[in-house]
Design an enzyme around this catalytic site. Structure first.
Site, short mmCIF file in Angstrom:
data_model
loop_
_atom_site.label_atom_id
_atom_site.label_comp_id
_atom_site.label_asym_id
_atom_site.label_seq_id
_atom_site.Cartn_x
_atom_site.Cartn_y
_atom_site.Cartn_z
N GLY A 243 0.81 -1.20 0.00
CA GLY A 243 0.00 0.00 0.00
C GLY A 243 0.85 1.26 0.00
CB THR A 296 6.77 -9.25 -9.85
OG1 THR A 296 5.83 -10.35 -9.87
CG2 THR A 296 7.31 -9.04 -11.25
CG ASP A 298 3.58 -14.01 -8.90
OD1 ASP A 298 4.15 -14.86 -8.21
OD2 ASP A 298 2.51 -13.46 -8.58
NE ARG A 343 -2.73 -11.40 -6.29
CZ ARG A 343 -3.72 -11.52 -5.42
NH1 ARG A 343 -3.49 -12.13 -4.27
NH2 ARG A 343 -4.92 -11.03 -5.67
CD GLU A 397 -0.29 -16.80 -4.81
OE1 GLU A 397 -0.86 -16.61 -3.72
OE2 GLU A 397 0.74 -16.20 -5.15
#
Length: 531
Positions: A243, A296, A298, A343, A397
């Site tokens: 955030g 990242t 991912d 994700r 995931e």
């Protein structure tokens, strides 16, 4: 006139069976793949009929100069934001040279005839290099079958001219989002390279964007003795958090601290924040370079070969997969189940499955599947148990979220909190074999946080070293609002706006996914809508 640009779903068909298909994985839906049915035909003058859900007129294919116009538009998109765009700044000769042990304080740089270590601003790297013999080839994405590539990635590296006086510079580094192997390697190289330029004021902002506005969080002074061994450990010396605060407040803090160069390490959301900070600094006519480094695990940043931490994640995933394999093969009718990160993109699960050679079923977010029925995962697992006695499953995931109750909660970064597909699959396997009165021993392993906290392996350490150095070179070259990465084996600078347009995802028609299917031997798990 026939034209198209940002297309979410499109089919272009003519009366001769020539079809265009949109691909959203590259260049924000501007890339098209050509699929030809029947014999070869000249198609320059062919009239196309477009069926599209959403299209913004941009390319007029009836215009004989459309290729040149497309390239010009592409060049504009990939033009790098620079301090010169909004400020009157004058360059000076660089203080960076590998011919000297210390920064070149006189600013003359290395003599041109003795060292050619600088990168020319006109250098470009191809973003696409494969010319497909057949446009219908697996993984083919080409707007023009005759095009061999698009040269728009600005080559990264040191320039002869710089736009800052190193003695006057205050540089700051911030790491945002979650942990990722290699963060400390990047921090270390940024600090060492800044010192090579002659920068003496370097600080770290603790705990992500929060460090700009949270009371009690002080800057961390950085210099060689502080960072020289931090690459030997995982995590981030500066800490991380998800955030961010109000952009205006963050830029107020940057201004109050007297920061001239800001290095931001993070993923898509962090890059969006970095771009907003860059825009606000430009709006205020502040001489501040905002340089991002894509973080990242991912590997889901578009246009780049890979992001740092990915290789380490794949390597560390082998430990979990091997443990699942041993557990499954040591048990009577054993099934090993491993959940890995991913994700929206299944790159870690796919590469880990291929590299291990121990996976029987790989499930990723990009490829829907069903559990039940004659073509479902559960029946295939029963087949594996009956024929070979055991099975190992690897799942990302984000896979199979349509099988679970949808979550409407989000984390601090605005990401939807995913339901635990690993636990769900584990429960469904046990239920299925119990109802079939067929014994099965399921072992579930989730190594997520263990992998994120690892020290970078050799491959990632090299990547991080170069990315950290290039981030500094880009800042001193006067760029801002850019990120640095590796594209077609070359290190490049890209506008942040281009890498936050979309996420990179596994193409189910790519050769790599086909290789994974060949390695696992798994069938096509049809979904109810496709059966």
């Amino acid at each position: 006139m026939v034209s198209t640009s940002s297309i979410s779903a499109v089919g272009l068909v003519n009366q001769h069976g020539l079809n265009w298909k949109a691909d959203s994985s590259l260049f924000n839906l501007n890339y098209l793949s050509l699929i030809i049915s029947g014999r070869n035909r000249e198609f320059e003058s062919t009239k196309f009929h477009i069926r599209a859900l959403m299209a913004k007129p941009d390319i007029d294919f009836a215009d004989p100069k459309w290729k040149n116009k497309f390239q010009e538009s592409f060049d504009r998109r990939f033009d790098l934001p620079h301090l010169r765009d909004s400020l009157e700044v004058k360059p000076r000769s660089t203080t960076f040279s590998l011919k000297s042990r210390v920064p070149l304080v006189d600013g003359n740089g290395a003599p041109e005839d003795t060292w050619n270590g600088y990168v020319n601003d006109d250098d470009r790297a191809l973003l696409k290099v494969i010319k497909f013999a057949s446009p219908s080839s697996a993984g083919a994405h080409c707007i023009d079958p005759a095009a061999a590539g698009l040269s728009n990635g600005h080559r990264a590296g040191p320039r002869k001219l710089i736009y800052y006086e190193p003695d006057d510079v205050k540089a700051a580094i911030v790491t945002c989002g979650g942990l990722c192997p290699g963060l400390n390697d990047i921090i270390r190289q940024i600090v060492l390279t800044l010192e090579k330029y002659g920068v003496k004021k370097i600080v770290g902002i603790p705990f992500g964007y929060r460090g700009f506005f949270e009371e009690g969080l002080s800057e961390i002074p950085l210099y060689r003795r502080v960072v020289e061994n931090i690459n030997l450990a995982g995590g981030s010396l500066l800490g991380v958090s998800r955030g961010g605060g109000n952009i205006s407040e963050i830029v107020d803090s940057i201004q109050a601290r007297g920061i001239d160069i800001l290095f931001i390490l993070g993923g898509n959301g962090t890059h969006a924040g970095a771009n907003a900070i860059h825009n606000e600094c430009r709006k205020r006519s502040m001489k501040v370079s905002v340089i991002a480094v894509p973080k990242t695990i991912d590997n889901d940043i578009p246009l780049m070969d890979k992001t740092f931490g990915f290789d380490t994640a794949v390597e560390e995933a082998q430990r979990a997969i091997n443990s699942a394999y041993i557990e499954a093969h040591s048990a009577y009718h054993g099934i090993g189940l491993v959940k890995l990160m991913g994700r929206s993109s299944g790159f870690i699960a796919m590469h880990a499955s291929v590299s291990s050679g121990q996976i029987d079923v790989c499930l990723i977010p990009e490829v829907p599947f069903t559990l039940e029925g004659p073509h479902g995962v559960l029946q295939h697992l029963e087949h594996l148990i009956r024929t070979k006695g055991s099975a190992v499953v690897c799942i990302a995931e984000g896979a199979g979220q349509d099988l679970l109750q949808k979550s409407y909660t989000t984390d601090a970064s605005g990401n939807v909190v995913l339901s635990d597909i690993g636990v769900h699959i584990q429960q469904q396997i046990r239920r299925y074999f119990k109802e079939a009165d067929f014994p099965a021993d399921v072992k579930y392993i989730d190594p997520t946080y263990m992998i994120r906290a690892c020290r970078a392996n050799a491959s990632d350490a090299i990547l991080c070293t170069v990315l950290g150095q290039n981030a500094v070179h880009g800042a001193f070259a006067g760029f801002s609002g850019i990120t640095t990465g590796i594209c077609n084996t070359h290190y490049v600078y890209l506008p942040i706006t281009e890498v936050i347009r979309t996420q990179r995802r596994v193409d189910p028609n790519s050769r790599m996914w086909h290789r994974c299917l060949t390695s696992t031997g798994q069938p096509h798990f049809t979904t109810p809508s496709s059966s």
